[in-house]
Design a protein around this motif. Structure first.
Motif, PDB file in Angstrom:
ATOM      1  N   GLU A  73       9.214   6.525   7.121  1.00  0.00           N
ATOM      2  CA  GLU A  73       9.623   7.362   5.990  1.00  0.00           C
ATOM      3  C   GLU A  73       8.700   8.558   5.976  1.00  0.00           C
ATOM      4  OE1 GLU A  73       8.024   8.950   2.589  1.00  0.00           O
ATOM      5  OE2 GLU A  73       7.254   6.921   2.970  1.00  0.00           O
ATOM      6  N   ILE A  74       9.273   9.759   6.020  1.00  0.00           N
ATOM      7  CA  ILE A  74       8.479  10.985   6.073  1.00  0.00           C
ATOM      8  C   ILE A  74       8.898  11.892   4.927  1.00  0.00           C
ATOM      9  CG2 ILE A  74       7.826  12.976   7.480  1.00  0.00           C
ATOM     10  CD1 ILE A  74       8.699  11.276   9.939  1.00  0.00           C
ATOM     11  N   GLU A  75       8.063  11.974   3.914  1.00  0.00           N
ATOM     12  CA  GLU A  75       8.317  12.781   2.721  1.00  0.00           C
ATOM     13  C   GLU A  75       9.657  12.442   2.063  1.00  0.00           C
ATOM     14  OE1 GLU A  75       5.928  16.828   2.737  1.00  0.00           O
ATOM     15  OE2 GLU A  75       7.523  16.851   4.244  1.00  0.00           O
ATOM     16  N   GLU A  76      10.032  11.179   2.069  1.00  0.00           N
ATOM     17  CA  GLU A  76      11.250  10.741   1.389  1.00  0.00           C
ATOM     18  C   GLU A  76      10.952  10.229  -0.016  1.00  0.00           C
ATOM     19  OE1 GLU A  76      13.787   8.187   3.767  1.00  0.00           O
ATOM     20  OE2 GLU A  76      12.878   8.998   5.589  1.00  0.00           O
ATOM     21  N   PHE A  77       9.712   9.801  -0.235  1.00  0.00           N
ATOM     22  CA  PHE A  77       9.336   9.279  -1.547  1.00  0.00           C
ATOM     23  C   PHE A  77       8.300  10.165  -2.231  1.00  0.00           C
ATOM     24  CE2 PHE A  77       6.815   6.105  -4.132  1.00  0.00           C
ATOM     25  CZ  PHE A  77       7.766   5.986  -5.136  1.00  0.00           C
ATOM     26  N   SER A  78       7.405  10.757  -1.436  1.00  0.00           N
ATOM     27  CA  SER A  78       6.355  11.604  -2.002  1.00  0.00           C
ATOM     28  C   SER A  78       6.050  12.748  -1.049  1.00  0.00           C
ATOM     29  CB  SER A  78       5.094  10.760  -2.244  1.00  0.00           C
ATOM     30  OG  SER A  78       4.063  11.529  -2.815  1.00  0.00           O
ATOM     31  N   LEU A  79       5.971  13.950  -1.569  1.00  0.00           N
ATOM     32  CA  LEU A  79       5.715  15.117  -0.742  1.00  0.00           C
ATOM     33  C   LEU A  79       4.359  15.004  -0.047  1.00  0.00           C
ATOM     34  CD1 LEU A  79       6.970  18.046  -3.021  1.00  0.00           C
ATOM     35  CD2 LEU A  79       8.030  17.200  -0.918  1.00  0.00           C
ATOM     36  N   GLY A  80       4.362  15.326   1.254  1.00  0.00           N
ATOM     37  CA  GLY A  80       3.128  15.309   2.026  1.00  0.00           C
ATOM     38  C   GLY A  80       2.720  13.945   2.529  1.00  0.00           C
ATOM     39  N   GLN A  81       3.483  12.904   2.168  1.00  0.00           N
ATOM     40  CA  GLN A  81       3.131  11.539   2.547  1.00  0.00           C
ATOM     41  C   GLN A  81       4.176  10.934   3.488  1.00  0.00           C
ATOM     42  OE1 GLN A  81       0.165   9.775   1.320  1.00  0.00           O
ATOM     43  NE2 GLN A  81      -0.243  11.964   0.994  1.00  0.00           N
ATOM     44  N   ALA A  82       3.709  10.029   4.337  1.00  0.00           N
ATOM     45  CA  ALA A  82       4.598   9.329   5.272  1.00  0.00           C
ATOM     46  C   ALA A  82       4.151   7.872   5.373  1.00  0.00           C
ATOM     47  CB  ALA A  82       4.555   9.991   6.652  1.00  0.00           C
ATOM     48  N   SER A  83       5.013   7.045   5.914  1.00  0.00           N
ATOM     49  CA  SER A  83       4.652   5.641   6.114  1.00  0.00           C
ATOM     50  C   SER A  83       5.423   5.057   7.285  1.00  0.00           C
ATOM     51  CB  SER A  83       4.916   4.818   4.839  1.00  0.00           C
ATOM     52  OG  SER A  83       6.259   4.903   4.427  1.00  0.00           O
ATOM     53  N   ILE A  84       4.848   4.035   7.885  1.00  0.00           N
ATOM     54  CA  ILE A  84       5.433   3.321   9.012  1.00  0.00           C
ATOM     55  C   ILE A  84       5.314   1.830   8.698  1.00  0.00           C
ATOM     56  CG2 ILE A  84       5.312   2.859  11.509  1.00  0.00           C
ATOM     57  CD1 ILE A  84       3.654   5.515  11.697  1.00  0.00           C
ATOM     58  N   ALA A  85       6.366   1.061   8.944  1.00  0.00           N
ATOM     59  CA  ALA A  85       6.328  -0.360   8.617  1.00  0.00           C
ATOM     60  C   ALA A  85       7.143  -1.171   9.611  1.00  0.00           C
ATOM     61  CB  ALA A  85       6.851  -0.608   7.200  1.00  0.00           C
ATOM     62  N   ALA A  86       6.840  -2.446   9.680  1.00  0.00           N
ATOM     63  CA  ALA A  86       7.572  -3.375  10.537  1.00  0.00           C
ATOM     64  C   ALA A  86       7.764  -4.688   9.783  1.00  0.00           C
ATOM     65  CB  ALA A  86       6.825  -3.623  11.847  1.00  0.00           C
ATOM     66  N   PRO A  87       8.841  -5.414  10.072  1.00  0.00           N
ATOM     67  CA  PRO A  87       9.120  -6.649   9.335  1.00  0.00           C
ATOM     68  C   PRO A  87       8.186  -7.789   9.710  1.00  0.00           C
ATOM     69  CG  PRO A  87      10.725  -6.356  11.087  1.00  0.00           C
ATOM     70  CD  PRO A  87       9.902  -5.101  11.050  1.00  0.00           C
ATOM     71  N   ILE A  88       7.941  -8.663   8.735  1.00  0.00           N
ATOM     72  CA  ILE A  88       7.190  -9.904   8.952  1.00  0.00           C
ATOM     73  C   ILE A  88       8.190 -11.054   8.881  1.00  0.00           C
ATOM     74  CG2 ILE A  88       5.444 -11.455   8.008  1.00  0.00           C
ATOM     75  CD1 ILE A  88       4.051  -8.997   6.849  1.00  0.00           C
ATOM     76  N   ARG A  89       8.168 -11.909   9.895  1.00  0.00           N
ATOM     77  CA  ARG A  89       9.117 -13.023   9.955  1.00  0.00           C
ATOM     78  C   ARG A  89       8.409 -14.350   9.729  1.00  0.00           C
ATOM     79  NH1 ARG A  89      13.962 -11.242  12.469  1.00  0.00           N
ATOM     80  NH2 ARG A  89      13.753  -9.126  13.310  1.00  0.00           N
ATOM     81  N   GLY A  90       9.156 -15.302   9.166  1.00  0.00           N
ATOM     82  CA  GLY A  90       8.653 -16.650   8.978  1.00  0.00           C
ATOM     83  C   GLY A  90       9.382 -17.617   9.887  1.00  0.00           C
ATOM     84  N   TYR A  91       9.425 -18.878   9.490  1.00  0.00           N
ATOM     85  CA  TYR A  91      10.101 -19.905  10.279  1.00  0.00           C
ATOM     86  C   TYR A  91      11.564 -19.527  10.501  1.00  0.00           C
ATOM     87  CZ  TYR A  91       6.094 -22.977   9.578  1.00  0.00           C
ATOM     88  OH  TYR A  91       4.835 -23.514   9.581  1.00  0.00           O
ATOM     89  N   GLY A  92      12.037 -19.720  11.720  1.00  0.00           N
ATOM     90  CA  GLY A  92      13.420 -19.424  12.043  1.00  0.00           C
ATOM     91  C   GLY A  92      13.713 -17.955  12.218  1.00  0.00           C
ATOM     92  N   GLY A  93      12.693 -17.110  12.151  1.00  0.00           N
ATOM     93  CA  GLY A  93      12.907 -15.678  12.325  1.00  0.00           C
ATOM     94  C   GLY A  93      13.311 -14.944  11.064  1.00  0.00           C
ATOM     95  N   LEU A  94      13.367 -15.635   9.915  1.00  0.00           N
ATOM     96  CA  LEU A  94      13.758 -14.996   8.663  1.00  0.00           C
ATOM     97  C   LEU A  94      12.700 -13.975   8.242  1.00  0.00           C
ATOM     98  CD1 LEU A  94      15.773 -15.051   6.231  1.00  0.00           C
ATOM     99  CD2 LEU A  94      14.183 -16.655   5.156  1.00  0.00           C
ATOM    100  N   VAL A  95      13.140 -12.777   7.905  1.00  0.00           N
ATOM    101  CA  VAL A  95      12.217 -11.732   7.452  1.00  0.00           C
ATOM    102  C   VAL A  95      11.793 -12.030   6.013  1.00  0.00           C
ATOM    103  CG1 VAL A  95      11.999  -9.285   6.889  1.00  0.00           C
ATOM    104  CG2 VAL A  95      13.086  -9.978   9.020  1.00  0.00           C
TER     105      VAL A  95
END
Length: 255
Positions: free
Chosen positions: A189-211
């Motif tokens: 996300e690049i300046e979609e929520f706050s001007l001048g700010q960005a973020s990068i994320a990835a999912p965390i999975r548990g048993y069975g691959g459920l996010v």
């Protein structure tokens, strides 16, 4: 300040009695143990049954904890397990990336930030734990939305709020963005929520691959992105490594 609400105190006492019992309990047993009138206990039980916190056995007429209450308890344990398993990896990600790290999970159509590690410098920063972020305008949210059909369906028919000029408000554009998230394994996300700010994320999975959550970094656009406002590959790699590590700790198989 107002005093305690007696009916809620009595309902809580009944729930504690049911939770501590090895079997189902009847109205008389509960009333006798708590020193309450049978009619009072019966009225509270009827309300608890109606909201799903208590169930009544048809054969015996006795009561036990209901599925709705057990689900609340499971949700609490899930969030706390996610946080406890991820703490060390979140600290390592902050040190490695030099950026703030947040871990989030779904809560009623939003992203609930359940853990936050400050950027490792001396700058003034605010704690984000407990903050609710929009699903469609945050990297954590996109990482969760891309892997949860129910959550995606819940916002598909509604209006997507605009926070900045670059916020995705068109459902079809969001659907395409979520497809890319699934294909590449991470969200940005690049300046979609706050001007001048960005973020990068990835999912965390548990048993069975459920996010079950997402982990990511956030900070100034000029630090997280290179030329063409593209997220730095090294940071993407750090985030994905952290998400895989937490997922392994939660029992997910490699993917």
């Amino acid at each position: 300040m107002p005093g305690p609400v007696q009916s809620i105190e009595r309902a809580a006492a009944i729930l504690r009695m049911l939770a501590s019992s090895s079997g189902r309990l009847g109205v008389g047993e509960l009333a006798g143990s708590l020193g309450l009138a049978r009619g009072t206990v019966h009225g509270i039980l009827r309300t608890l049954v109606r909201v799903g916190f208590v169930e009544q056995d048809e054969a015996s007429g006795k009561y036990q904890l209901g599925a709705a209450l057990l689900h609340l308890g499971t949700s609490y344990l899930d969030v706390n397990e996610l946080r406890s398993r991820a703490i060390n990896w979140a600290d390592a990600l902050a040190a490695r990336s030099g950026e703030a790290v947040r871990i989030g999970t779904l809560l009623e159509g939003k992203v609930l930030v359940v853990h936050h590690v400050f950027r490792p410098d001396d700058s003034l920063q605010a704690m984000d734990i407990g903050t609710l972020l929009p699903l469609h305008a945050s990297a954590l949210g996109k990482a969760l939305l891309a892997h949860d059909a129910n959550a995606a369906a819940s916002i598909r028919g509604g209006e997507l709020e605009s926070y900045c000029r670059r916020t995705i408000t068109d459902p079809r554009s969001l659907a395409r963005a979520l497809t890319r998230v699934r294909e590449q394994g991470w969200a940005a996300e690049i300046e979609e929520f706050s001007l001048g700010q960005a973020s990068i994320a990835a999912p965390i999975r548990g048993y069975g691959g459920l996010v079950v959550g997402a982990i990511g970094v956030s900070g100034a656009v000029e630090r997280l992105c290179g030329t063409g406002r593209v997220p730095e590959p090294a940071l993407v790699g750090y985030v994905r490594d952290a998400s895989r590590a937490v997922s392994r700790d939660l029992g997910a198989a490699r993917w």
